[in-house]
Scaffold this motif. Structure first.
Motif, PDB file in Angstrom:
ATOM      1  N   LEU A 178      -8.006 -33.821  -2.809  1.00  0.00           N
ATOM      2  CA  LEU A 178      -8.066 -35.215  -2.360  1.00  0.00           C
ATOM      3  C   LEU A 178      -7.185 -35.425  -1.128  1.00  0.00           C
ATOM      4  O   LEU A 178      -7.594 -36.082  -0.163  1.00  0.00           O
ATOM      5  N   LEU A 179      -5.989 -34.856  -1.167  1.00  0.00           N
ATOM      6  CA  LEU A 179      -5.098 -34.975  -0.018  1.00  0.00           C
ATOM      7  C   LEU A 179      -5.703 -34.287   1.212  1.00  0.00           C
ATOM      8  O   LEU A 179      -5.581 -34.786   2.337  1.00  0.00           O
ATOM      9  N   GLY A 180      -6.366 -33.140   0.998  1.00  0.00           N
ATOM     10  CA  GLY A 180      -7.028 -32.449   2.098  1.00  0.00           C
ATOM     11  C   GLY A 180      -8.150 -33.284   2.697  1.00  0.00           C
ATOM     12  O   GLY A 180      -8.304 -33.343   3.925  1.00  0.00           O
ATOM     13  N   ILE A 181      -8.943 -33.917   1.834  1.00  0.00           N
ATOM     14  CA  ILE A 181     -10.034 -34.775   2.320  1.00  0.00           C
ATOM     15  C   ILE A 181      -9.472 -35.929   3.131  1.00  0.00           C
ATOM     16  O   ILE A 181      -9.973 -36.253   4.225  1.00  0.00           O
ATOM     17  N   ALA A 182      -8.409 -36.563   2.613  1.00  0.00           N
ATOM     18  CA  ALA A 182      -7.789 -37.686   3.330  1.00  0.00           C
ATOM     19  C   ALA A 182      -7.240 -37.226   4.676  1.00  0.00           C
ATOM     20  O   ALA A 182      -7.411 -37.905   5.700  1.00  0.00           O
ATOM     21  N   GLY A 183      -6.588 -36.056   4.674  1.00  0.00           N
ATOM     22  CA  GLY A 183      -6.055 -35.534   5.928  1.00  0.00           C
ATOM     23  C   GLY A 183      -7.148 -35.208   6.924  1.00  0.00           C
ATOM     24  O   GLY A 183      -7.002 -35.470   8.132  1.00  0.00           O
ATOM     25  N   GLY A 184      -8.266 -34.654   6.453  1.00  0.00           N
ATOM     26  CA  GLY A 184      -9.387 -34.343   7.336  1.00  0.00           C
ATOM     27  C   GLY A 184     -10.038 -35.593   7.899  1.00  0.00           C
ATOM     28  O   GLY A 184     -10.383 -35.643   9.090  1.00  0.00           O
ATOM     29  N   LEU A 185     -10.214 -36.607   7.043  1.00  0.00           N
ATOM     30  CA  LEU A 185     -10.780 -37.874   7.510  1.00  0.00           C
ATOM     31  C   LEU A 185      -9.884 -38.492   8.579  1.00  0.00           C
ATOM     32  O   LEU A 185     -10.356 -38.957   9.623  1.00  0.00           O
ATOM     33  N   ALA A 221      -5.099 -27.672   0.634  1.00  0.00           N
ATOM     34  CA  ALA A 221      -5.146 -28.925   1.383  1.00  0.00           C
ATOM     35  C   ALA A 221      -5.437 -28.691   2.865  1.00  0.00           C
ATOM     36  O   ALA A 221      -6.207 -29.432   3.485  1.00  0.00           O
ATOM     37  N   ILE A 222      -4.838 -27.654   3.439  1.00  0.00           N
ATOM     38  CA  ILE A 222      -5.021 -27.382   4.865  1.00  0.00           C
ATOM     39  C   ILE A 222      -6.463 -26.987   5.172  1.00  0.00           C
ATOM     40  O   ILE A 222      -7.072 -27.480   6.135  1.00  0.00           O
ATOM     41  N   LEU A 223      -7.042 -26.105   4.352  1.00  0.00           N
ATOM     42  CA  LEU A 223      -8.417 -25.683   4.601  1.00  0.00           C
ATOM     43  C   LEU A 223      -9.407 -26.825   4.423  1.00  0.00           C
ATOM     44  O   LEU A 223     -10.324 -27.003   5.227  1.00  0.00           O
ATOM     45  N   VAL A 224      -9.217 -27.621   3.365  1.00  0.00           N
ATOM     46  CA  VAL A 224     -10.109 -28.759   3.138  1.00  0.00           C
ATOM     47  C   VAL A 224      -9.993 -29.745   4.298  1.00  0.00           C
ATOM     48  O   VAL A 224     -11.003 -30.269   4.796  1.00  0.00           O
ATOM     49  N   ALA A 225      -8.764 -30.003   4.746  1.00  0.00           N
ATOM     50  CA  ALA A 225      -8.558 -30.929   5.859  1.00  0.00           C
ATOM     51  C   ALA A 225      -9.248 -30.430   7.120  1.00  0.00           C
ATOM     52  O   ALA A 225      -9.871 -31.209   7.853  1.00  0.00           O
ATOM     53  N   LYS A 226      -9.146 -29.141   7.390  1.00  0.00           N
ATOM     54  CA  LYS A 226      -9.791 -28.583   8.589  1.00  0.00           C
ATOM     55  C   LYS A 226     -11.305 -28.705   8.495  1.00  0.00           C
ATOM     56  O   LYS A 226     -11.970 -29.084   9.477  1.00  0.00           O
ATOM     57  N   TRP A 227     -11.883 -28.372   7.339  1.00  0.00           N
ATOM     58  CA  TRP A 227     -13.339 -28.452   7.183  1.00  0.00           C
ATOM     59  C   TRP A 227     -13.840 -29.876   7.386  1.00  0.00           C
ATOM     60  O   TRP A 227     -14.825 -30.104   8.085  1.00  0.00           O
ATOM     61  N   VAL A 228     -13.155 -30.833   6.774  1.00  0.00           N
ATOM     62  CA  VAL A 228     -13.581 -32.227   6.881  1.00  0.00           C
ATOM     63  C   VAL A 228     -13.422 -32.722   8.312  1.00  0.00           C
ATOM     64  O   VAL A 228     -14.318 -33.390   8.862  1.00  0.00           O
TER      65      VAL A 228
END
Length: 770
Positions: free
Chosen positions: A391-398, A573-580
Motif C-alpha cells: 500500500l505504501l509503495g502504491i501511494a509512493g508511486g501515485l 515498497a520501492i519496486l511497487v512505487a517504481k512500477w506504479v
C-alpha cells in the motif's frame, strides 16, 4: 650563390636573397604556426600530430567530447610515460598509476570538510528563526542545550529547559512573525546569491534556443541565440548527468559555483522550504572532483578521464549528505553516470570511504555516528504487513507519477509568467511566504526537513518525552491525526511548487518527509509494531516514486537508519512505487528536469525504447540538402582548398550556433575526413593571421614547407553508417562509443549522403516523446 661570382649579373645576388628570404619566411611561418598550436593544444594532443585521428582543442562551450579520441590520447600518454628508462621515470610512472587513487582520496576529504561546514552553518542559521544561544551565538539549539557538539567535544547536558537558549519571544503570533521574517530574509539572500551565477549558454541543438533572430541582410538564415541558466540553482543532478554523458557545460563546476552553491544551500534550507541540501551536495562534491582533477595533467587534458574522476567524486556527495558511503557509490552508478566501468567503481568506493571517515571524525551531528536517523524498533514484521508495505509503495508511486506531471506543468505555466521569469527572486519570496504561513502552525512541519524525518522515524519506546510520542501515548487523539494529515498534504503541495525555484535545492528530503508523514499516519491504525517502521518504509516509497531510484535507495535507507532487518519491506515498497510511477509517467524527476532545462542528454536505454515502437531508419536523420551543401567541402586532387571557401562555410556553421558541428571532406563523392567547427575556427582566425587571405589551405595529404596546413586537425577516421541501417544502430553507436558525429553513406555505393551530430539525434528523439 653561383659557384663563379664573377659570372653573375647585377641581379644575381638580389635574386638569391629574395629566394632565400622566401624560404626563411616559410620557415618562420611554420615555426610561428607550431608555436601557436602548442600554446592552445595540450602536450598529449601534440603527440597525435601525425595520427589519423587528428588533434583537438580543449573542449568548451556546450560541445560534445569525443570519447574515442580521448581513449587514443590516453593510450599515447600511457606509452609516453611508461616507455622511458631510469629511476626518475619509474617514479613518474608509479605516480601516474597512483594519481587516480590519490585524487579520489583528496576529493573525499575535501567533500567531507565542505559538507561539515554546510551542515553546521545550516543548523545554526535555521535555529536563529526561533532564538539564539546565550553562550555562543553560532551554536544551534541542539549544541547549546545538549552534549551533542561537533568535532567530538563534550559538554554538560543543560537539560530540557535549557536556560542557555533564548527565544525571541514567548508570544505565539510574534514568534510566528519572526519565524516568517527570518525565512523571507534567508530566501532573498539565497536566491540573490544564485542570481550571481547566471550564464548564457549556446543553443543545445536546432530548435532548442530560447530565441532566434534573423541575421543582418538575410531573410533566410537565422542566428540561434542560446539560453540563460543559473548554474547554482536546483540540485545540479540533471546537469551533472549531462556532463557525465559527454557534454560540456561551461563554468558549471567552477569554484565560484561551488562557493555560491554551498552558501546558498545553507540559507535555502534554513528557510524551511520543501527542499534539501542532499542534491546540492552531489553538485558540490562534483565541483570538488573537477577542481582536484584540474591539478592532475592526466585528467585536466582528457575529457574522458576527467569524467571517470567526476563519476567517482559525485558518489561522495550522498556519502556525506546521508552518511551512506555504499549508497553514494550505487547512486552514482544507478542514477547519474552513463559510463561506469569497474575501475571507476573501485575509485568511487575509495572516494566515498574517505568522505565517510572524515565526516565521522568531524562529527557534525554530535552523535559520533554516521547513521543520521539511527533507530532500534525492537520488533519485526510479519507476512500480513507485506500488504501495508505494498500500500505504501502504491501511494509512493501515485505521488511520484503525479508529482512529475504536475511539477512539469507548473514549470511550463506559472514559471513562464513574465514577472516570475524576469524576477526569480520574487518567486522565491512568494514560495517562502506561503511555506512559512502553512508550515509554522503544525508543530511537526516547523522544523527543517532533516529534523522532521528524525522525529517521524523515532520509536516511542526509547523516547517518551517527544511531542509525537506523547500524543501516541494518549491513543493518537483526533487533533494529532489531523496534524499528520495536514503535514502530509502541505508537504506534497509545497514540494510541487518549490522544486525548480532558483535556489540551491534538492528533492530527496522533501520526498522523504512526505512519505514519512504518510507512513506514520498509516501506522496509527496498525498497533502491533512501531508506526516509525511504516514512516521509514513510506519515506523510501515516496522517494522511489519521484526519482525512480531502486537499489541505491534501498541501501541508503538501511545506512540512514541502521535497520538491516527491514531491507525486504524497503525492496517491496520501492519496486511497487517504481512500477506504479512508471505507469503514470515514464520519466523520473531528474529526466523531466533535463527536458525543462533543455540539456542534450542521451539515455541509450530510454532512446531504444522509443524507436522500438516504429521502424525507423538512420536516413531520417540525414540533414536537408542545403545543410549538406553548406557543410561539405569538395577537396580537389591537390588537397588544397581556397581559404575564402572555408571562411564562408565556417560562417554558415556559426549561424547554426551549435558549436560542435563541422565540415565533411569529400573527394570524388567519397568521405575523406571530418574537420570540427572549433578547430576550423581556430585555424582560420588564429593561424590564419600568419598567411594571406588569398592563399589555399591544405586539408589532406602530406603538407609542404610554408603551406597553410590544417591536416593536423582533420579526423581521417570518421565512423560511418549505412543510411538504411536501423535507428537502433545509431543510438548504440552514439551511446556506447560516445561519438561526436556519425557520417551516413549510401547503400551500395558508399558515397557520403549525410552527417549526424549527437545533438541532432537527441532533438529527434525528444520529438518522438510528444
Amino acid at each position: 650563390m653561383p659557384q663563379d661570382e664573377e659570372q653573375a649579373t647585377e641581379r644575381t645576388k638580389l635574386l638569391y636573397n629574395a629566394a632565400n628570404d622566401r624560404r626563411l619566411s616559410a620557415i618562420q611561418q611554420e615555426t610561428e604556426a607550431r608555436s601557436l598550436i602548442g600554446s592552445h593544444v595540450s602536450k598529449d594532443e601534440l603527440a597525435l600530430h601525425n595520427s589519423p585521428v587528428g588533434e583537438r582543442l580543449p573542449y568548451n562551450d556546450y560541445t560534445t567530447i569525443d570519447w574515442l579520441h580521448d581513449l587514443v590520447k590516453s593510450s599515447y600518454r600511457y606509452r609516453s610515460v611508461h616507455s622511458k628508462p631510469g629511476v626518475r621515470y619509474a617514479i613518474v610512472s608509479t605516480f601516474e598509476d597512483c594519481s587516480g587513487w590519490i585524487a579520489a582520496a583528496i576529493i573525499g576529504i575535501l567533500a567531507a570538510c565542505v559538507a561539515f561546514l554546510v551542515d553546521i552553518a545550516e543548523a545554526t542559521v535555521s535555529d536563529w528563526k526561533l532564538g539564539y544561544c546565550k553562550t555562543n551565538i553560532f551554536s544551534n539549539r541542539e549544541s547549546c542545550c545538549t552534549d551533542r557538539t561537533p568535532l567530538g567535544t563534550k559538554r554538560a547536558n543543560l537539560g530540557q529547559s535549557c536556560e542557555e537558549w533564548h527565544m525571541w519571544t514567548d508570544h505565539w503570533y510574534r514568534a510566528f512573525a519572526v519565524f516568517v521574517g527570518f525565512a523571507l530574509l534567508y530566501g532573498v539572500i539565497s536566491s540573490s546569491l544564485t542570481m550571481t551565477t547566471k550564464s548564457n549558454l549556446p543553443a543545445a541543438a536546432p530548435g532548442h534556443a530560447s530565441k532566434q533572430h534573423h541575421g543582418p541582410g538575410s531573410g533566410t538564415h537565422q542566428t540561434i541565440v542560446g539560453k540563460s541558466m543559473y548554474l547554482a540553482a536546483g540540485s545540479g543532478i540533471p546537469e551533472i548527468k549531462t556532463i557525465l554523458s559527454g557534454f560540456v557545460i561551461p563554468h558549471f563546476l567552477d569554484f565560484k559555483v561551488l562557493f555560491v552553491k554551498a552558501v546558498g544551500a545553507v540559507f535555502a534550507v534554513a528557510t524551511g522550504m520543501c527542499l534539501g541540501k542532499e542534491g546540492p551536495f552531489v553538485h558540490i562534491s562534483t565541483c570538488v572532483a573537477y577542481l582536484v582533477g584540474m591539478c592532475f595533467p592526466k585528467y585536466r587534458d582528457n575529457g574522458r578521464k576527467m569524467r571517470e574522476l567526476l563519476s567517482a567524486g559525485c558518489s561522495s556527495g550522498l556519502s556525506v549528505a546521508f552518511g551512506a558511503p555504499i549508497g553514494g557509490v550505487l547512486f552514482s552508478y544507478e542514477e547519474i553516470s552513463t559510463y561506469f566501468p569497474r575501475k571507476v567503481l573501485w575509485r568511487a568506493f575509495f572516494c566515498s570511504l574517505w568522505a565517510a571517515m572524515i565526516l565521522k571524525a568531524l562529527n557534525p551531528t554530535g552523535t559520533g555516528k554516521l547513521a543520521l536517523y539511527e533507530t532500534n524498533y525492537g520488533t519485526t514484521y510479519s507476512p500480513i504487513h507485506y500488504l501495508v508495505f505494498i500500500l505504501l509503495g502504491i501511494a509512493g508511486g501515485l505521488w511520484g507519477g503525479i508529482f512529475c506531471k504536475v511539477n512539469f506543468m507548473w514549470s511550463k505555466s506559472f514559471r513562464q509568467l513574465d514577472i516570475i521569469k524576469k524576477y526569480p527572486v520574487f518567486e522565491v519570496f512568494l514560495v517562502v511566504l506561503v511555506t512559512g504561513l502553512l508550515q509554522y502552525p503544525d508543530p511537526m512541519t516547523r522544523e527543517p526537513g532533516d529534523k522532521i524525518i528524525r522525529h517521524l522515524l523515532q520509536d516511542c519506546r526509547s523516547n517518551t518525552e517527544s511531542w509525537i510520542c506523547q500524543n501516541e501515548a494518549k491513543g493518537s487523539p483526533t487533533k494529532y491525526i489531523g496534524w499528520l494529515v495536514y503535514g502530509t498534504l502541505v508537504k506534497l503541495v509545497l514540494t510541487i511548487i518549490t522544486f525548480g525555484c532558483k535556489v540551491p535545492s534538492g528533492i530527496i528530503i522533501p520526498a522523504l518527509d512526505a512519505g514519512a508523514f504518510f507512513g506514520r499516519l498509516i501506522g496509527q491504525w496498525i498497533t502491533d509494531i512501531s508506526p516509525g517502521i511504516f514512516a521509514m518504509v513510506g519515506a523510501a516509497a515516496f522517494l522511489a516514486g519521484v526519482s525512480r531510484m531502486t537499489i541505491s535507495l534501498c541501501v541508503i535507507m538501511f545506512e540512514l537508519t541502521g535497520e538491516l532487518e527491514y531491507i525486504v519491506p524497503h525492496m517491496i515498497a520501492i519496486l511497487v512505487a517504481k512500477w506504479v510511477a512508471d505507469a503514470l509517467e515514464r520519466e523520473g524527476v531528474y529526466d523531466l528536469a533535463q527536458t525543462v532545462l533543455g540539456h542534450p542528454f542521451l539515455d541509450s536505454d530510454h532512446a531504444t525504447g522509443l524507436v522500438q515502437k516504429e521502424k525507423y531508419l538512420v536516413e531520417e536523420l540525414i540533414p536537408p540538402k542545403q545543410t549538406m551543401n553548406d557543410i561539405t567541402v569538395h577537396v580537389p586532387k591537390d588537397n588544397m582548398v581556397p581559404r575564402i571557401i572555408l571562411e564562408e562555410k565556417l560562417e554558415k556553421l556559426k549561424e547554426r550556433g551549435l558549436l560542435d558541428a563541422g565540415l565533411v571532406l569529400v573527394q570524388d563523392g567519397m568521405l575523406q575526413g571530418y574537420l570540427a567547427e572549433g578547430e576550423l575556427d581556430f585555424g582560420l582566425s588564429e593561424l590564419g593571421a600568419i598567411w594571406d587571405r588569398s592563399c589555399k589551405v591544405r586539408l589532406l595529404g602530406q603538407g609542404e614547407e610554408g603551406e597553410f596546413d590544417l591536416t593536423a586537425f582533420v579526423d581521417r577516421t570518421p565512423l560511418t553508417i549505412c543510411a538504411k541501417a536501423p535507428m537502433e544502430y545509431a543510438i548504440e553507436m552514439f551511446g556506447k562509443l560516445g561519438l561526436r558525429h556519425l557520417c551516413v553513406v549510401e547503400e551500395g555505393t558508399g558515397k557520403l549522403v549525410g552527417v549526424i551530430i549527437k545533438k541532432r539525434l537527441v532533438v529527434w528523439l525528444e520529438g518522438l516523446k510528444h
